[in-house]
Design a protein around this motif. Structure first.
Motif, PDB file in Angstrom:
ATOM      1  N   LYS B 297       2.594  -2.284   5.413  1.00  0.00           N
ATOM      2  CA  LYS B 297       1.155  -2.337   5.712  1.00  0.00           C
ATOM      3  C   LYS B 297       0.740  -1.353   6.803  1.00  0.00           C
ATOM      4  CE  LYS B 297       0.872  -7.198   4.564  1.00  0.00           C
ATOM      5  NZ  LYS B 297       0.681  -8.563   4.994  1.00  0.00           N
ATOM      6  N   GLU B 298       1.466  -1.367   7.902  1.00  0.00           N
ATOM      7  CA  GLU B 298       1.053  -0.541   9.051  1.00  0.00           C
ATOM      8  C   GLU B 298       1.184   0.946   8.724  1.00  0.00           C
ATOM      9  OE1 GLU B 298      -0.598  -1.886  11.443  1.00  0.00           O
ATOM     10  OE2 GLU B 298      -0.185  -3.820  10.467  1.00  0.00           O
ATOM     11  N   ALA B 299       2.284   1.317   8.078  1.00  0.00           N
ATOM     12  CA  ALA B 299       2.483   2.726   7.711  1.00  0.00           C
ATOM     13  C   ALA B 299       1.404   3.172   6.733  1.00  0.00           C
ATOM     14  CB  ALA B 299       3.872   2.896   7.095  1.00  0.00           C
ATOM     15  N   LEU B 300       1.010   2.269   5.861  1.00  0.00           N
ATOM     16  CA  LEU B 300      -0.036   2.583   4.889  1.00  0.00           C
ATOM     17  C   LEU B 300      -1.364   2.840   5.601  1.00  0.00           C
ATOM     18  CD1 LEU B 300      -1.046   2.567   1.854  1.00  0.00           C
ATOM     19  CD2 LEU B 300      -1.613   0.171   2.275  1.00  0.00           C
ATOM     20  N   LYS B 301      -1.713   1.971   6.530  1.00  0.00           N
ATOM     21  CA  LYS B 301      -2.977   2.120   7.279  1.00  0.00           C
ATOM     22  C   LYS B 301      -3.007   3.462   8.012  1.00  0.00           C
ATOM     23  CE  LYS B 301      -3.759  -2.750   8.216  1.00  0.00           C
ATOM     24  NZ  LYS B 301      -3.615  -3.775   9.245  1.00  0.00           N
ATOM     25  N   GLU B 302      -1.880   3.792   8.608  1.00  0.00           N
ATOM     26  CA  GLU B 302      -1.764   5.048   9.353  1.00  0.00           C
ATOM     27  C   GLU B 302      -1.937   6.237   8.397  1.00  0.00           C
ATOM     28  OE1 GLU B 302      -1.562   4.936  12.631  1.00  0.00           O
ATOM     29  OE2 GLU B 302      -1.652   7.151  12.615  1.00  0.00           O
ATOM     30  N   ALA B 331      -5.078  -6.000  -0.091  1.00  0.00           N
ATOM     31  CA  ALA B 331      -4.806  -7.131   0.805  1.00  0.00           C
ATOM     32  C   ALA B 331      -4.366  -6.636   2.180  1.00  0.00           C
ATOM     33  CB  ALA B 331      -3.737  -8.033   0.194  1.00  0.00           C
ATOM     34  N   SER B 332      -3.604  -5.541   2.194  1.00  0.00           N
ATOM     35  CA  SER B 332      -3.117  -5.008   3.467  1.00  0.00           C
ATOM     36  C   SER B 332      -4.267  -4.491   4.332  1.00  0.00           C
ATOM     37  CB  SER B 332      -2.157  -3.834   3.229  1.00  0.00           C
ATOM     38  OG  SER B 332      -1.063  -4.250   2.495  1.00  0.00           O
ATOM     39  N   LEU B 333      -5.309  -3.985   3.663  1.00  0.00           N
ATOM     40  CA  LEU B 333      -6.408  -3.366   4.410  1.00  0.00           C
ATOM     41  C   LEU B 333      -7.504  -4.355   4.761  1.00  0.00           C
ATOM     42  CD1 LEU B 333      -6.690  -0.040   2.403  1.00  0.00           C
ATOM     43  CD2 LEU B 333      -5.481  -0.452   4.545  1.00  0.00           C
ATOM     44  N   TYR B 334      -7.406  -5.559   4.250  1.00  0.00           N
ATOM     45  CA  TYR B 334      -8.457  -6.545   4.494  1.00  0.00           C
ATOM     46  C   TYR B 334      -8.628  -6.760   5.998  1.00  0.00           C
ATOM     47  CZ  TYR B 334     -11.100 -10.860   4.482  1.00  0.00           C
ATOM     48  OH  TYR B 334     -12.067 -11.808   4.697  1.00  0.00           O
ATOM     49  N   GLY B 335      -9.860  -6.647   6.447  1.00  0.00           N
ATOM     50  CA  GLY B 335     -10.132  -6.893   7.867  1.00  0.00           C
ATOM     51  C   GLY B 335      -9.933  -5.672   8.752  1.00  0.00           C
ATOM     52  N   SER B 336      -9.376  -4.602   8.209  1.00  0.00           N
ATOM     53  CA  SER B 336      -9.186  -3.427   9.073  1.00  0.00           C
ATOM     54  C   SER B 336     -10.503  -2.663   9.194  1.00  0.00           C
ATOM     55  CB  SER B 336      -8.060  -2.536   8.550  1.00  0.00           C
ATOM     56  OG  SER B 336      -8.541  -1.732   7.515  1.00  0.00           O
ATOM     57  N   GLU B 337     -10.679  -1.958  10.278  1.00  0.00           N
ATOM     58  CA  GLU B 337     -11.995  -1.391  10.605  1.00  0.00           C
ATOM     59  C   GLU B 337     -12.443  -0.261   9.678  1.00  0.00           C
ATOM     60  OE1 GLU B 337     -11.854  -0.454  14.741  1.00  0.00           O
ATOM     61  OE2 GLU B 337     -11.653  -2.588  15.255  1.00  0.00           O
TER      62      GLU B 337
END
Lengths: 297, 381
Positions: B297-302, B331-337
């Motif tokens: 999840k985190e690597a994907l967001k980055e 689902a991983s990005l849900y809630g991210s800005e």
């Protein structure tokens, strides 16, 4: 005969077995003969309950609960791994019930036997799925009452000929045994321990809970099974050399059948047929063994 | 040494280099040539392992469980229905905390049956507690198997290395084959913390209370949470020794970041070719997801930072829902800005070809749209 002492026990007291359970006795005899340098694989069944409940255990030996139907394959892998780790003298005991052997485990059993993997496979046969509450298996004999063969639809097939199936695999050593003849059972395990390759020991386990007899009678009922020749005791070497083990006076099968509640719903009209089947099976075994007699005890 | 080999040959070579002591496998297309190669290696003595030629995939994995319980290093490979047959055992192995390494050559699930690739076989095993890594090239397959052993034995969980059937398993590529000495230094023999030891007898896998089961599951999750950090640490060691770097997520960011295609396995290779030919000018980038479990999840967001739109191409289908990677990503990005529009695309099921032209038409269409099209788009086949 070797004398075993109390300190040789590989089984702690306090298991979850039913009162009068034949399985616990059989497990005790088998593991004390195999000794400390043994690892055990068991599958779903009474054996997995008897083994204890985390964080307790009844096993003094390393013990693994494997998935239903994969006892033999798991044991094969374990033996291969132990060999490769240099522990070539460690015995691998595969311990499975009749459901885990005759039914769901038959394919994996056949595979390991055909490959002649060096393991000791013991089938504890109480002739039905006892741990889930007495449902028929292919080891259930004709005329038996179980929760899935309720009257009038009592079990209408003969017990599967597992010995015939295993003999066809030409494994180096196989034997039938009954917990009521502990010295005979121990001797057979001793032979299995000395033999390289696949060993199959089929042990009849009288079950007070599923066969409906008083808990104190487990040993007696097992004796009746052997004396009536409903469960003959013999060995088969390399799938062809038959040896009969117990030659006591024969009793009528009716005596065995009437000692248990599970046959009480069966019409007595079936008794002659059952007796005839037993007699012809006995003659067959005698012919196969050329009347070779060997007392193991 | 550089050699021209197939993905399956790379897998067998990697397995040999990792020195497994027990191998159990059953033939299934397109995996079979891995099992054949390993049979050759054990027969000629170049690999000192016990090869159990089992009668089914169920028994293959059961034998791996037994082998792993002895403290030995084990290997198996399968595909499609074979993996499905192992399903129960996968739960059994992760619960028993056994670091079994499994190569799965992805193939669609019957019925009707096809030999073509999609990822429904491995993705169906999502919740079994097995780690999953998807590879794009034969080099990546070889290297990932070596990394996988080290990782699995460190976090004590089973792992799948997945490669596309035929597209990767049967095509040849130039692959750098590391020296055995170097591999031995990178990957010493397994030092099992828990195993069936007659000197320290213990019972494994028996009945537990509800509370104990709950705690065992929490422990698996906690160790899963540590996998990606551990993977990075192992990949650093791998890079230092072999000069090739692997990450949970691989990214290509063009200067002008209009759109990113997120996908996995050989599809990522096609996207790379597309970017080179046409995509770069259009501001198209790539996020190749190697890890599926645990999901990075985190690597994907980055990796997503800076892109305006995303297309997820799933070579799989969860009927009634859509693409599985797409669900995981959303689902991983849900809630991210900084959420961006995500277009979910299904393509290449059953091995259907996805070409550079297909990708170009898809990208042009998506770039035209003001808003991301809801639902699932089926790529032309």
């Amino acid at each position: 005969m070797e004398t075993m002492q109390i300190k040789d026990e590989m089984f702690y007291p306090g298991s979850f077995s039913c009162p009068g359970c034949g399985l616990t006795m059989a497990y005790r005899h088998v593991t004390k003969v195999l000794g400390k340098n043994t690892v055990v694989v068991t599958t779903a069944g009474c054996g997995s309950v008897v083994a204890g409940y985390y964080p307790t255990t009844t096993s003094k030996l390393p013990f693994f609960h494997c998935s239903f139907g994969t006892t033999a394959a798991t044991a094969s892998g374990l033996k291969a791994g132990l060999d490769m780790m240099g522990k070539t003298n460690t015995h691998v005991l595969a311990w499975a019930g009749d459901g885990g052997t005759f039914d769901i485990g038959l394919q994996s059993l056949s595979g390991a036997a055909e490959r002649n993997d060096d393991i000791i496979y013991v089938c504890y046969d109480n002739e039905a799925y006892m741990n889930t509450g007495v449902q028929r298996s292919s080891a259930t004999p004709l005329g038996t009452l179980t929760t899935t063969t309720p009257p009038p639809a009592l079990e209408n097939r003969d017990k599967k000929d597992i010995i015939g199936i295993m003999a066809a695999h030409k494994i180096p050593y196989m034997a039938t045994a009954c917990v009521s003849y502990p010295m005979d059972l121990q001797e057979k395990i001793r032979k299995a321990k000395k033999t390289k390759g696949f060993k199959f020991i089929h042990v009849l386990i009288p079950c007070p809970t599923g066969w409906f007899f008083p808990a104190k009678d487990a040993v007696t009922v097992g004796r009746l099974a052997v004396l009536s020749r409903a469960f003959p005791l013999f060995e088969v070497i390399d799938g062809k050399e038959y040896r009969m083990n117990v030659f006591e006076e024969k009793i009528p099968v009716a005596q065995y059948l009437t000692a248990q509640g599970r046959f009480r719903q069966m019409s007595t009209d079936l008794y002659p047929r059952i007796q005839t089947d037993i007699d012809s099976r006995w003659s067959e075994l005698m012919a196969l063994s050329n009347k070779r007699e060997e007392s193991t005890s | 040494m550089k050699k021209l080999i197939t993905g399956n040959e790379a897998a067998a070579l990697a397995a040999k280099l990792a020195r497994p002591q027990v191998i159990a496998a059953y033939p299934i297309t397109p995996q079979t040539s891995i099992g054949e190669k390993l049979a050759e290696y054990t027969a000629d003595g170049s690999l000192k392992a016990r090869y159990i030629k089992v009668e089914s995939e169920t028994s293959a994995f059961a034998a791996c469980i037994g082998g792993s319980l002895s403290g030995a290093r084990v290997f198996t490979a399968t595909s499609s229905q074979g993996l499905a047959l192992m399903h129960e055992l996968l739960h059994w192995a992760s619960g028993a905390r056994l670091p079994i390494v499994l190569v799965n050559v992805n193939r669609s699930m019957a019925s009707p049956w096809s030999l073509g690739v999609d990822h429904n076989d491995t993705l169906s095993q999502r919740d079994t507690g097995c780690l999953q890594i998807y590879c794009e090239t034969a080099q990546e397959v070889l290297d990932t198997i070596l990394i996988a052993y080290k990782l699995a034995e460190s976090v004590i969980l089973p792992i799948f290395i997945c490669m596309d059937g035929f597209l990767l398993s049967h095509y040849s590529e130039a692959v750098n084959i590391p020296d055995q000495d170097e591999v031995d230094l990178f990957l010493p023999p397994r030092d099992a913390q828990y195993f069936m030891d007659t000197n320290a007898p213990a019972t494994f896998g028996g009945g537990v209370s509800s509370e104990a089961l709950y705690q065992f599951r929490q422990r698996i999750q906690a160790d899963m949470d540590n996998v990606l950090t551990e993977h990075d640490r192992i990949c650093d060691q791998f890079y230092q020794r072999f000069g090739r770097r692997y990450t949970a997520v691989e990214t290509i960011k063009p200067e002008n970041q209009e759109l990113v295609i997120i996908t996995n396995s050989t599809m990522a290779g096609t996207v790379k070719a597309y970017i080179k030919e046409k995509g770069q000018q259009k501001g198209v980038g790539l996020i190749k997801i190697r890890f599926f479990r645990p999901f990075p999840k985190e690597a994907l967001k980055e990796a997503l930072k800076g892109f305006k739109k995303a297309i997820v191409i799933d070579r799989n289908l969860s009927p009634g829902s859509g693409g599985i990677f797409s669900q995981e990503i959303k689902a991983s990005l849900y809630g991210s800005e900084d959420q961006i529009p995500i277009v979910s695309v299904i393509g290449g099921l059953g091995g259907v070809d996805v070409t550079v032209d297909h990708l170009d038409r898809l990208v042009c269409e998506v770039l035209k749209q003001k808003k991301a099209q809801p639902g699932t788009i089926w790529m032309e086949a």
